[in-house]
Write a protein that holds these residues in place. Structure first.
Motif, mmCIF file in Angstrom:
data_model
loop_
_atom_site.group_PDB
_atom_site.id
_atom_site.type_symbol
_atom_site.label_atom_id
_atom_site.label_comp_id
_atom_site.label_asym_id
_atom_site.label_seq_id
_atom_site.Cartn_x
_atom_site.Cartn_y
_atom_site.Cartn_z
ATOM 1 N N GLU A 92 1.296 -1.344 -0.372
ATOM 2 C CA GLU A 92 -0.242 -0.194 -0.497
ATOM 3 C C GLU A 92 1.391 1.189 0.497
ATOM 4 O O GLU A 92 0.920 2.497 -0.654
ATOM 5 C CB GLU A 92 -0.427 0.198 0.822
ATOM 6 N N GLN A 93 1.985 1.371 0.540
ATOM 7 C CA GLN A 93 3.064 1.935 1.228
ATOM 8 C C GLN A 93 3.107 2.981 0.076
ATOM 9 O O GLN A 93 3.187 3.681 -0.873
ATOM 10 C CB GLN A 93 3.370 2.129 1.915
ATOM 11 N N THR A 94 3.905 1.541 -0.906
ATOM 12 C CA THR A 94 4.582 1.616 -2.384
ATOM 13 C C THR A 94 3.446 2.190 -3.525
ATOM 14 O O THR A 94 4.040 2.900 -4.317
ATOM 15 C CB THR A 94 4.673 0.110 -2.882
ATOM 16 N N GLU A 95 1.824 1.896 -3.927
ATOM 17 C CA GLU A 95 1.176 2.330 -4.003
ATOM 18 C C GLU A 95 0.361 3.968 -4.035
ATOM 19 O O GLU A 95 0.317 5.020 -4.856
ATOM 20 C CB GLU A 95 -0.106 1.478 -3.931
ATOM 21 N N ILE A 96 0.809 4.509 -2.870
ATOM 22 C CA ILE A 96 0.405 5.893 -2.273
ATOM 23 C C ILE A 96 1.578 7.105 -2.455
ATOM 24 O O ILE A 96 1.090 7.912 -2.496
ATOM 25 C CB ILE A 96 -0.106 5.128 -0.873
ATOM 26 N N LYS A 97 2.911 6.317 -2.563
ATOM 27 C CA LYS A 97 4.231 7.310 -2.529
ATOM 28 C C LYS A 97 3.784 7.966 -3.486
ATOM 29 O O LYS A 97 3.889 9.791 -3.423
ATOM 30 C CB LYS A 97 5.045 6.712 -2.226
ATOM 31 N N PRO A 98 3.150 7.100 -5.069
ATOM 32 C CA PRO A 98 3.575 8.133 -5.592
ATOM 33 C C PRO A 98 2.132 9.259 -6.145
ATOM 34 O O PRO A 98 2.363 10.880 -6.526
ATOM 35 C CB PRO A 98 3.389 6.878 -6.935
ATOM 36 N N LEU A 99 1.354 8.955 -5.464
ATOM 37 C CA LEU A 99 0.122 9.630 -5.199
ATOM 38 C C LEU A 99 -0.159 10.923 -4.199
ATOM 39 O O LEU A 99 -0.283 12.041 -4.901
ATOM 40 C CB LEU A 99 -0.853 8.792 -4.614
ATOM 41 N N LEU A 100 0.838 10.411 -3.388
ATOM 42 C CA LEU A 100 1.104 11.724 -1.826
ATOM 43 C C LEU A 100 1.602 12.914 -3.365
ATOM 44 O O LEU A 100 1.584 14.101 -2.692
ATOM 45 C CB LEU A 100 1.818 11.684 -1.270
ATOM 46 N N GLU A 101 3.241 12.631 -3.574
ATOM 47 C CA GLU A 101 4.147 13.406 -4.292
ATOM 48 C C GLU A 101 3.545 14.009 -5.688
ATOM 49 O O GLU A 101 3.634 15.105 -5.491
ATOM 50 C CB GLU A 101 5.230 12.929 -4.986
ATOM 51 N N ARG A 102 2.590 13.103 -6.414
ATOM 52 C CA ARG A 102 1.957 13.943 -7.152
ATOM 53 C C ARG A 102 0.957 15.142 -7.277
ATOM 54 O O ARG A 102 0.762 16.451 -7.103
ATOM 55 C CB ARG A 102 0.841 12.909 -8.034
ATOM 56 N N PHE A 103 -0.009 14.999 -6.085
ATOM 57 C CA PHE A 103 -1.186 15.762 -5.360
ATOM 58 C C PHE A 103 0.030 16.558 -4.604
ATOM 59 O O PHE A 103 -0.403 18.238 -4.964
ATOM 60 C CB PHE A 103 -1.766 15.051 -3.772
ATOM 61 N N ALA A 104 1.096 16.541 -3.279
ATOM 62 C CA ALA A 104 1.480 18.023 -3.625
ATOM 63 C C ALA A 104 2.100 18.448 -4.114
ATOM 64 O O ALA A 104 2.194 19.535 -4.701
ATOM 65 C CB ALA A 104 3.102 17.410 -2.749
#
Length: 160
Positions: free
Chosen positions: A27-39
């Protein structure tokens, strides 16, 4: 504009979202790029924010903004809440459950329900020195220097 989390200034404003369970490595591997894109895309009234995001202790999602550059508006904060709600749905996790308190015990995050807090204190499972993940911390500097903090140094002090 995305800023690496460890390069945020101490006065950067943060929002901490506590998950109701540990996030798996996948889950963390999937979420990290989503966080970076949102930021990277996060903005206030059309002006990009100097923002960052991180997952900490496998249990906490932290969004951050350098308010000295551009303050987050109500609309931008609403956008961040929508983003976190989307993550909840996508990963079947709750980030808005305020009935659970998180403590660091034996190197692990332990959740205690608000209903069980007094009993846990009476039993000695939680003491004034137990490290507590206070989600009310609101600057990056405080996150770095005082998180988790002893329960007695938080709003929980009234229970001791």
């Amino acid at each position: 504009m995305y800023i690496p989390f460890d390069e945020l200034p101490p006065q950067a404003r943060i929002w901490i979202y506590q998950a109701n369970r540990p996030l798996t490595a996948a889950e963390q591997t999937e979420i990290k790029p989503l966080l970076e894109r949102f930021a990277t895309e996060w903005s206030s009234h059309g002006k990009g924010l100097q923002a960052s995001a991180a997952l900490l202790h496998n249990q906490f999602l932290v969004l951050a903004n350098n308010e000295d550059a551009t303050a987050a508006s109500g609309c931008s904060i609403d956008a961040s809440v929508r983003f976190v709600r989307e993550l909840e749905q996508q990963f079947n996790i709750a980030f808005f459950d305020r009935t659970q308190l998180a403590f660091l015990r034996d190197g692990e995050v332990q959740l205690v329900s608000m209903n069980q807090l007094k009993d846990s204190i009476a039993a000695g499972d939680i003491t004034k020195d137990t490290l507590y993940f206070d989600t009310l911390v609101n600057t990056y500097g405080d996150l770095q220097s005082d998180w988790p903090r002893q329960a007695q140094q938080s709003w929980l002090n009234r229970y001791f």
